[in-house]
Write an enzyme that holds these catalytic residues in place. Structure first.
Site, PDB file in Angstrom:
ATOM      1  N   SER A  78      16.530  19.813  43.570  1.00  0.00           N
ATOM      2  CA  SER A  78      15.203  20.423  43.584  1.00  0.00           C
ATOM      3  C   SER A  78      14.110  19.392  43.332  1.00  0.00           C
ATOM      4  CB  SER A  78      15.106  21.579  42.597  1.00  0.00           C
ATOM      5  OG  SER A  78      16.025  21.491  41.563  1.00  0.00           O
ATOM      6  N   HIS A  98      17.726  23.317  49.817  1.00  0.00           N
ATOM      7  CA  HIS A  98      17.326  23.718  48.468  1.00  0.00           C
ATOM      8  C   HIS A  98      17.367  25.237  48.348  1.00  0.00           C
ATOM      9  CE1 HIS A  98      13.988  24.000  45.228  1.00  0.00           C
ATOM     10  NE2 HIS A  98      15.185  23.970  44.681  1.00  0.00           N
ATOM     11  N   GLU A 146      14.733  25.978  51.271  1.00  0.00           N
ATOM     12  CA  GLU A 146      13.914  24.896  51.792  1.00  0.00           C
ATOM     13  C   GLU A 146      14.883  23.900  52.430  1.00  0.00           C
ATOM     14  OE1 GLU A 146       9.966  24.230  49.211  1.00  0.00           O
ATOM     15  OE2 GLU A 146      11.806  23.953  48.071  1.00  0.00           O
TER      16      GLU A 146
END
Ligand code: 3HC
Length: 657
Positions: A414, A435, A447
């Site tokens: 992250s 992510h 993501e």
């Protein structure tokens, strides 16, 4: 001479009805989803007039070309000047026709598409068809009779459930509810034609003329209350409740009320926001440079690290039909991880989200190991180990040696720089970021990080897998925290400035919750725990630019052991588990203000909100300028699906316009 009559450029039927025994088969062909655009409505209107007048026509079948019956009204026409005939006018003409009209649902019938079918005198569906009135998801109510005709067919409680949730029902359920009359066992059109033939010359069942079945008022009351509680802050679900529960009144009166409500909502900010979200989701799947790229085949996914995140990813992957090989450090940890995954599946089994067959199928496709070599068959490996660069690069170096050179490697980091992780491998082109958000089997957002060297087909593969997991992938470039955490950091920073400037945590949280966030920021911190962010701030302390405003309040809370709910205290106190304002926190905040010589002022909810929204939008603009996010809509999707931003406000970028 053409063998078909084109009633418009999207609606046609064969010239002669001889072959179909007097039944006019009207096909709507308006790719991609046969939406009822002006041209479709005109075509249908002409087809119906023709059917009424033509002596050789004894009935009509309406169907869709391709895999959709009708996806609904044309959302792209919303906000533009109205074009006659309106959909309700066409639908009324169907219901009033003197000859039978049969809907042949060849695929999904949504919104205006189902409303059209509801006015037909008989509905036949293929086994793959689905029906639904998803208008609430667009901030509107059905506007072409759905709230009045559906209760006449299936009663108020069932209609409330479907319309207020916006969910789709499969053909079997639609049949058992009474929305459709039959599922075609053989050819759909033949079945529909035969139904129309049988109805020809007989009195027709017109849905608008039916009586709404009486239902238990207590049941209706309970269902309505549940819908209203769930849809706090939104107008459309409350209007659905009002329109459906009053559908016992005269039909024409209900229709007029529904149409007026639909038109008012359609022009509202809430509906514009949800339309923006709808189109942003479709746009997000269009990634520059990937138009004609072939995706690498993936059937086996390796997951490294079977903690909470890894287990969640495993459940999502198993749900999409992938074979999953989990890896953890020791055989014991691997077994514990396997048990955790099975535990999550069992929970789904218990709640009815999963049936026994599905459970067994998933279990059979799961294995866990502590040996890297067992990952050899993987087409994709996703790592979800501790977010530490040394740990991750070491793992990727090891993976390099066991998986095929064309297997894709994804990091779930992250905050770390995935380019650094990729650089540790022999083929950085096969590395990308995926992510996930926790819990990964529930949260829709991923993501997908395009690293400096990610090969186009590797990115395309990551996106394809994410979609197969039924997630919403949004592409981001490499930056600390990617799109979501960059915006979140700006938002958090502004909230902390507000604290110093005079607002208190509960005031900020109340402003956010009133706006539509499910939880205020400080309540979220307390739930997640404050220690991880504190550790990161401590790591960054040495390199922090002293000229940049820094708020120490969160550090002071952590120094006092106030790590959040788990510690029993954080930004709030939790006497008997219930969140309460803590004077000790207020004192810490006041001391911090005094230390900096800040004279606190009061903030209205609107001011608080405006500052927070402005901070998010400004950071969003920076991300766009840096090329990290491709479109404002991508940023909105990330904040809505990963950070609780209310969808009906459209996301921070939409809200700032
Ligand atoms: N109007 C205009 N365009 C639409 C549309 C609609 N109702 N539904 C989908 N589209 C467009 C999409 O924007 C997309 O366009 P693009 O290719 O340019 O990006 C294209 O059709 C394909 O859409 P999907 O990628 O979503 O295709 P899928 O095959 O995955 O899904 C679907 C098809 C299930 C029909 C899905 O598109 C969907 O759920 N559509 C919306 C359905 C809906 O909300 N209907 C209600 C409309 S409001 C209404 O009917 C009011 C009435 O009560 C008066």
């Amino acid at each position: 001479m053409s063998e078909t009559t084109a009633f418009s450029s999207t609606v046609s039927a064969p010239n002669s009805v001889k072959a179909s025994n007097g039944i006019l088969i009207v096909t709507i062909d308006n790719a991609p989803v046969n939406a009822t655009s002006a041209d479709v409505r005109t075509g249908l209107e002409r087809a119906l007039s023709h059917a009424e007048a033509a002596a050789d026509v004894t009935g009509v079948v309406i169907t869709g070309a391709g895999k959709t019956f009708i996806g609904g009204a044309d959302i792209k026409e919303f906000g533009k000047p109205a074009i006659e005939p309106t959909l309700p006018a066409v639908i009324e003409k169907i219901e009033a026709l003197s000859k039978p009209v049969v809907a042949a649902l060849n695929g999904v019938a949504l919104g205006g598409g189902l409303e059209l079918a509801l006015a037909c005198h008989h509905r036949v569906a293929s086994a793959a068809a689905q029906v639904g009135l998803p208008e609430v998801k667009l901030g509107i109510v059905p506007g072409a009779g759905g709230t009045q005709r559906l209760p006449r067919l299936i009663g108020i409680p069932a209609a409330l459930d479907l319309i207020a949730s916006g969910r789709s029902a499969k053909a079997e359920e639609a049949l058992s509810l009474g929305i459709i009359d039959e599922i075609a066992q053989s050819d759909l059109l033949e079945t529909a034609v035969s139904a129309a033939r049988k109805l020809a010359g007989k009195p027709l069942r017109r849905t608008g003329g039916l009586t709404v079945a009486t239902a238990d008022p207590a049941e209706i009351e309970k269902a309505s209350a549940k819908i209203l509680a769930k849809s706090r802050g939104q107008k459309a679900p409350a209007e659905v409740v009002r329109l459906v529960t009053s559908s016992t009144r005269p039909f024409a009166e209900g229709l007029a009320d529904e149409r007026a409500t639909f038109l008012a909502l359609r022009d509202s900010r809430e509906a514009a926001a949800l339309r923006h979200v709808f189109f942003a989701e479709r746009e997000a799947s269009k990634v520059e440079g990937l138009e004609s790229v072939e995706v690498r085949p993936v059937s086996t996914i390796g997951i490294c690290g079977l903690g909470l995140m890894g287990s969640g990813i495993a459940v999502a992957a198993l749900g999409a039909g992938y074979t999953v090989i989990g890896l953890d450090q020791t055989p014991e940890a691997a077994e514990k991880g396997r048990e955790r995954i099975i535990g999550l599946l069992e929970r789904n089994l218990a709640s009815g989200r999963l049936d026994q067959t599905g459970f067994e199928a998933r279990k059979a496709k799961l294995s866990a190991t502590a040996s890297d070599a067992d990952l050899a068959p993987c087409d994709l490996v996703i790592e979800a180990v501790f977010d530490d660069l040394a740990v991750k690069t070491e793992l990727f170096r090891r993976l390099d040696k066991v998986v095929r050179p064309d297997a894709v490697l994804a990091t779930n980091t992250s905050y770390l720089n995935p380019d650094d992780i990729a650089a540790a491998t022999a083929y950085p082109g096969r590395v990308l970021g995926m992510h996930f958000f926790s819990p990964a089997h529930v949260m829709r957002l991923i993501e997908v990080v395009r690293c400096a060297k990610t090969a186009p087909d590797v990115l395309a593969t990551g996106l394809a897998v994410a979609r197969k997991l039924r997630k919403l992938p949004v592409v981001t470039g490499v930056t600390e925290g990617f799109i979501g955490n960059r915006i979140f950091s700006a938002y958090r920073r502004e909230a902390e400035f507000l604290l110093e400037d005079g607002a208190l945590p509960h005031e900020i949280d109340a402003a956010l919750e009133d706006y539509g966030f499910p939880m205020g920021l400080f309540a979220v911190y307390d739930m997640a725990g404050l220690e991880i962010a504190w550790a990161r701030r401590k790591r960054q302390a040495a390199t922090r630019d002293p000229s940049i405003r820094y708020v120490e309040i969160a550090d002071t809370l952590c120094e006092a052991g106030r790590f959040g709910q788990k510690a029993g205290r954080g930004w709030y106190a939790y006497p008997e588990g219930k969140k309460a304002i803590d004077p000790e926190v207020t004192a810490i905040i006041e001391a911090a203000r005094a230390k900096k010589g800040i004279t606190p002022r009061t903030f209205s909810k609107d001011e608080i909100l405006q500052r927070l929204l402005n901070a998010m939008a400004a950071e969003g603009e920076t991300l766009l300028a840096e090329g990290i996010a491709a479109r404002p809509g991508d940023i909105d999707l990330v904040m809505i699906n990963g950070y609780g931003f209310p969808a009906y406000k459209g996301g921070p970028m939409f809200a700032s316009n």
